[in-house]
Design an enzyme around this catalytic site. Structure first.
Site, PDB file in Angstrom:
ATOM      1  N   HIS A 122       0.648  -1.099   0.171  1.00  0.00           N
ATOM      2  CA  HIS A 122       0.040   0.083  -0.105  1.00  0.00           C
ATOM      3  C   HIS A 122       0.656   0.903   0.016  1.00  0.00           C
ATOM      4  CE1 HIS A 122      -2.488   2.738   0.804  1.00  0.00           C
ATOM      5  NE2 HIS A 122      -3.771   2.038   0.543  1.00  0.00           N
ATOM      6  N   ASP A 146     -11.127  -7.496   4.687  1.00  0.00           N
ATOM      7  CA  ASP A 146     -11.949  -5.492   5.137  1.00  0.00           C
ATOM      8  C   ASP A 146     -10.468  -5.051   4.444  1.00  0.00           C
ATOM      9  OD1 ASP A 146     -13.365  -6.058   7.405  1.00  0.00           O
ATOM     10  OD2 ASP A 146     -12.238  -6.782   8.911  1.00  0.00           O
ATOM     11  N   LEU A 147     -10.790  -4.049   3.253  1.00  0.00           N
ATOM     12  CA  LEU A 147     -10.028  -3.432   2.481  1.00  0.00           C
ATOM     13  C   LEU A 147      -8.749  -2.696   3.335  1.00  0.00           C
ATOM     14  CD1 LEU A 147      -9.083  -2.589  -0.384  1.00  0.00           C
ATOM     15  CD2 LEU A 147     -10.406  -0.698   0.078  1.00  0.00           C
ATOM     16  N   ASP A 148      -8.008  -3.291   3.000  1.00  0.00           N
ATOM     17  CA  ASP A 148      -6.157  -2.504   3.181  1.00  0.00           C
ATOM     18  C   ASP A 148      -5.874  -2.100   5.623  1.00  0.00           C
ATOM     19  OD1 ASP A 148      -5.184  -1.891   0.765  1.00  0.00           O
ATOM     20  OD2 ASP A 148      -6.089   0.038   0.698  1.00  0.00           O
ATOM     21  N   GLU A 149      -6.715  -3.370   6.151  1.00  0.00           N
ATOM     22  CA  GLU A 149      -6.941  -2.948   6.905  1.00  0.00           C
ATOM     23  C   GLU A 149      -6.640  -4.543   8.048  1.00  0.00           C
ATOM     24  OE1 GLU A 149      -8.403  -0.892   9.201  1.00  0.00           O
ATOM     25  OE2 GLU A 149      -8.856   0.425   7.713  1.00  0.00           O
TER      26      GLU A 149
END
Length: 298
Positions: A207, A241-244
């Protein structure tokens, strides 16, 4: 190694008959002694042992043990079964036993940006990343010629939000049972919970920031507009969970008012390459233990 980055890759020493044992369980007295006694009884020599407990008492215990056992490949199944019965079950351990001499099979997924993809392929060719790259899957054909010199299969699977189900079915056909790790090297499509559940192996994503800052499109333009003094990157495991997902590695580079958007993109790309390569290396060397939504990197 608490508070430090992991040291050099283990490929610098012979990996023949070297095993890696990772475990996690509720902390209690006697865990290290039980593991050490079992390995000694099996004829193994412990090369290194790293451990961490989340609390002084009553927390979660994690350990990474490197050992040498002549004839490990032939003995592995029995060793794994005996460890489960004699140590893991009595102590309620989750564990993983791997052979250092067997590189992980890795698939890399990409879109149009080449910096992370080519860096992984280059480091692998140089022997810096001990893995076997099974395939590159991309939702655009743009990078095919750049991948060709690495003699890695390049598979173009068109994917957009309009054909996501069809694309993921094709990708799953390619990946399931064939790889031990999927690396998202700036793959610019959101993966569905179905894909994550069915792919059958961990996924690592890179990311373009210290999560959760600047999530979404045009992150470096947004960073410039905010007048940031640091740009960075985060490598993490993929969850629904997106980008978590659990963070593996992060790093930053200092910037100032003289840097334009193009400068931020260039500097950010450098950090992305470094952070992703570290995360992939540590995963391939079995240095990472997940617990909850966190990781311990030995």
């Amino acid at each position: 190694m608490a508070g430090e980055h992991p040291g050099p890759g283990e490929g610098a020493v012979s990996v023949k008959d070297v095993g890696r044992l990772l475990l996690r369980c509720a902390d209690r007295p006697g865990l290290v002694a039980a593991v050490s006694a079992f390995l000694a009884g099996a004829g193994a020599n412990i090369v290194s042992l790293d451990q961490h407990a989340t609390e002084q008492s009553g927390g979660t215990f994690m350990q990474r043990t490197i050992f040498h056992l002549p004839g490990l490949t032939a003995a592995r199944d029995d060793l794994e079964r005996d460890f489960a019965a004699q140590v893991a079950e009595p102590f309620g351990m989750d564990f993983r036993l791997t052979e250092a001499a067997k590189p992980k099979r890795v698939a890399i997924m990409a879109s149009k940006e080449d910096h992370c993809l080519l860096d992984l392929l280059w480091r692998n060719r140089r022997g810096e990343l001990d893995m076997s790259v099974a395939m590159v899957i991309a939702n655009h054909p743009d990078l095919a010629e750049q991948v060709r010199p690495f003699s890695v299969p390049f598979i173009h699977v068109p994917a957009t939000k309009h054909i996501r189900e069809e694309a993921e079915s094709r990708q799953l056909d390619l990946l399931r049972g064939n790889v031990d790790l999927v690396v998202l090297a700036r793959y610019m499509q959101i993966l569905t919970p179905r894909f994550i559940a069915e792919v059958g192996c961990p996924l690592i994503n890179i990311h373009h920031s210290f999560l959760p800052a600047f999530i979404g499109a045009a992150p470096y333009r947004r960073a410039k507009e905010r007048g940031v003094k640091l740009v960075g990157a985060t490598a993490h495991y993929v969850t629904e969970d997106l980008d978590e997902g659990p963070i593996i590695e992060q790093d930053v580079v200092r910037v100032d008012h003289r840097h334009g958007v193009d400068d931020l993109v260039r500097l950010g790309s450098d950090v992305e390459r470094l952070v992703l390569s570290r995360a992939v290396l540590w995963h391939c060397e079995d240095r990472i233990i997940r617990y909850g939504n966190q990781t311990v990197v030995f």
